[in-house]
Design a protein around this motif. Structure first.
Motif, short mmCIF file in Angstrom:
data_model
loop_
_atom_site.label_atom_id
_atom_site.label_comp_id
_atom_site.label_asym_id
_atom_site.label_seq_id
_atom_site.Cartn_x
_atom_site.Cartn_y
_atom_site.Cartn_z
N PRO A 103 0.80 -1.41 -0.03
CA PRO A 103 -0.12 0.01 0.07
C PRO A 103 0.82 1.09 -0.07
O PRO A 103 1.88 1.16 0.84
CB PRO A 103 -0.71 -0.35 1.39
N VAL A 104 0.48 2.19 -0.67
CA VAL A 104 1.10 3.59 -0.98
C VAL A 104 0.11 4.69 -0.79
O VAL A 104 -1.04 4.54 -1.17
CB VAL A 104 2.06 3.70 -1.92
N VAL A 105 0.27 5.83 -0.35
CA VAL A 105 -0.57 7.08 -0.17
C VAL A 105 0.02 8.05 -1.14
O VAL A 105 1.24 8.56 -0.81
CB VAL A 105 -0.99 7.39 1.26
N LEU A 106 -0.74 8.53 -2.18
CA LEU A 106 -0.27 9.69 -2.93
C LEU A 106 -1.07 10.83 -2.28
O LEU A 106 -2.22 10.83 -2.01
CB LEU A 106 -0.89 9.33 -4.40
N ASP A 107 -0.32 11.93 -2.41
CA ASP A 107 -0.64 13.39 -1.92
C ASP A 107 -1.16 13.99 -3.11
O ASP A 107 -0.22 14.36 -4.19
CB ASP A 107 0.14 14.27 -1.19
N ALA A 108 -2.43 13.99 -3.79
CA ALA A 108 -2.78 14.49 -4.96
C ALA A 108 -3.21 15.95 -4.96
O ALA A 108 -3.96 16.46 -3.88
CB ALA A 108 -3.86 13.48 -5.54
N THR A 109 -3.25 16.73 -5.93
CA THR A 109 -3.63 18.01 -6.17
C THR A 109 -4.44 18.09 -7.51
O THR A 109 -3.94 17.82 -8.55
CB THR A 109 -2.60 19.14 -6.03
N THR A 153 2.33 13.20 -5.47
CA THR A 153 3.54 12.76 -4.85
C THR A 153 3.64 11.51 -3.84
O THR A 153 2.43 11.76 -3.16
CB THR A 153 4.33 14.06 -4.41
N THR A 154 4.57 11.02 -3.77
CA THR A 154 4.62 9.96 -2.74
C THR A 154 6.24 9.76 -2.66
O THR A 154 7.01 9.99 -3.59
CB THR A 154 3.82 8.90 -2.95
N THR A 155 6.68 8.78 -1.60
CA THR A 155 7.82 8.33 -1.37
C THR A 155 7.63 6.99 -1.11
O THR A 155 6.83 6.62 -0.22
CB THR A 155 8.75 9.08 -0.26
N ILE A 156 8.56 6.29 -1.53
CA ILE A 156 8.53 4.77 -1.25
C ILE A 156 9.86 4.31 -0.83
O ILE A 156 10.91 4.89 -1.19
CB ILE A 156 8.17 3.86 -2.30
N LYS A 157 10.10 2.98 -0.46
CA LYS A 157 11.36 2.29 -0.31
C LYS A 157 11.39 1.45 -1.11
O LYS A 157 10.50 0.39 -1.09
CB LYS A 157 11.49 2.01 1.26
N ARG A 158 12.44 1.29 -2.05
CA ARG A 158 12.36 0.23 -3.08
C ARG A 158 12.76 -1.32 -2.74
O ARG A 158 12.35 -2.19 -3.03
CB ARG A 158 13.52 0.62 -4.31
N ASP A 172 17.79 4.00 -0.88
CA ASP A 172 16.44 3.13 -0.72
C ASP A 172 15.38 3.90 -1.01
O ASP A 172 14.18 3.50 -1.48
CB ASP A 172 16.62 2.32 0.71
N GLU A 173 15.27 4.98 -0.62
CA GLU A 173 14.05 5.98 -0.69
C GLU A 173 14.11 6.61 -2.06
O GLU A 173 14.98 7.14 -2.65
CB GLU A 173 14.43 7.20 0.04
N ILE A 174 12.95 6.37 -2.66
CA ILE A 174 12.57 6.83 -4.02
C ILE A 174 11.53 7.77 -3.86
O ILE A 174 10.36 7.59 -3.44
CB ILE A 174 12.21 5.71 -5.01
N LYS A 175 11.73 9.04 -4.60
CA LYS A 175 10.45 10.20 -4.67
C LYS A 175 9.91 10.03 -5.98
O LYS A 175 10.63 9.93 -6.92
CB LYS A 175 11.24 11.53 -4.32
N ILE A 176 8.73 10.14 -5.81
CA ILE A 176 7.93 9.91 -7.01
C ILE A 176 7.04 11.24 -7.30
O ILE A 176 6.19 11.57 -6.19
CB ILE A 176 6.81 8.84 -7.06
N HIS A 177 7.12 11.63 -8.54
CA HIS A 177 6.08 12.80 -8.79
C HIS A 177 5.33 12.37 -10.26
O HIS A 177 5.98 12.26 -11.20
CB HIS A 177 6.99 14.00 -8.89
#
Length: 194
Positions: A133-139, A159-164, A178-183
């Protein structure tokens, strides 16, 4: 005068009923969608790659965001770092293993309004055969008739940030973050009737 009041009241009630909108289904536009992810490389640089999408569906209910949803498929064949050798390396077994797991997918499980056109979109992200599960902060950027396509359109950023490593993609951690920032930025439109 009384008749005029009734006409005005009827008009206001009609407008209020007209404002209530049902959920609208949009198709995401691959040509106007970027799924950018960024990582740190040995502390020296922060490369970015674009994954893009092949297909996606967005259901948006302006009045009741909880009825909204999104589902997308992102083929690893679209992976683009602007460095051919890096694209090839990331698709190999020690990273994405694109031959065995050719797509990344996201399917929302919950959408919550966060005020002022902001939303929390919770969903299942599947990468490398692992679903988390991930949470996206959407606008919400804009919704309305698209001036070029002449159909209802919508645009979001998220946007969200996950650990690969959570997805079994842990080669070179922690030297390669390990941290991946997604936009994500996307446009979608109501499919035109054919």
């Amino acid at each position: 005068m009384r008749a005029l009041r009734y006409v005005v009241l009827a008009g206001l009630l009609g407008a209020a009923v007209g404002v209530h909108a049902d959920p609208v289904t949009y198709k995401l536009d691959p040509g106007h969608t970027n799924v950018l992810f960024t990582w740190n490389h040995f502390g020296y640089s922060n490369p970015t790659a674009n994954l893009g999408i092949s297909e996606g569906t967005l259901v948006f209910d302006e009045k009741n965001p909880a009825k909204s949803s999104v589902e997308v498929t992102l083929p690893l064949s679209n992976l683009d770092t602007h460095v051919t050798k890096l694209d090839e390396h990331l698709k190999k077994a020690d990273f994405f293993d694109a031959e065995k797991f050719p797509t990344v997918t996201f399917k929302s499980t919950k959408v919550e309004a966060a005020g002022n056109g902001k939303f929390k979109v919770t969903g299942d992200l599947t990468v490398h055969g692992v679903t988390k599960p991930v949470v996206l902060d959407a606008t919400l950027n804009k919704v309305g008739p698209h001036p070029m396509m002449k159909v209802q359109a919508i645009g979001f950023d998220a946007t969200t940030t996950i650990k690969r490593s959570d997805f079994g993609v842990a080669m070179y951690v922690p030297n390669v973050s390990d941290e991946i920032k997604i936009h994500i930025t996307t446009e979608a439109a109501v499919p035109s009737a054919k």
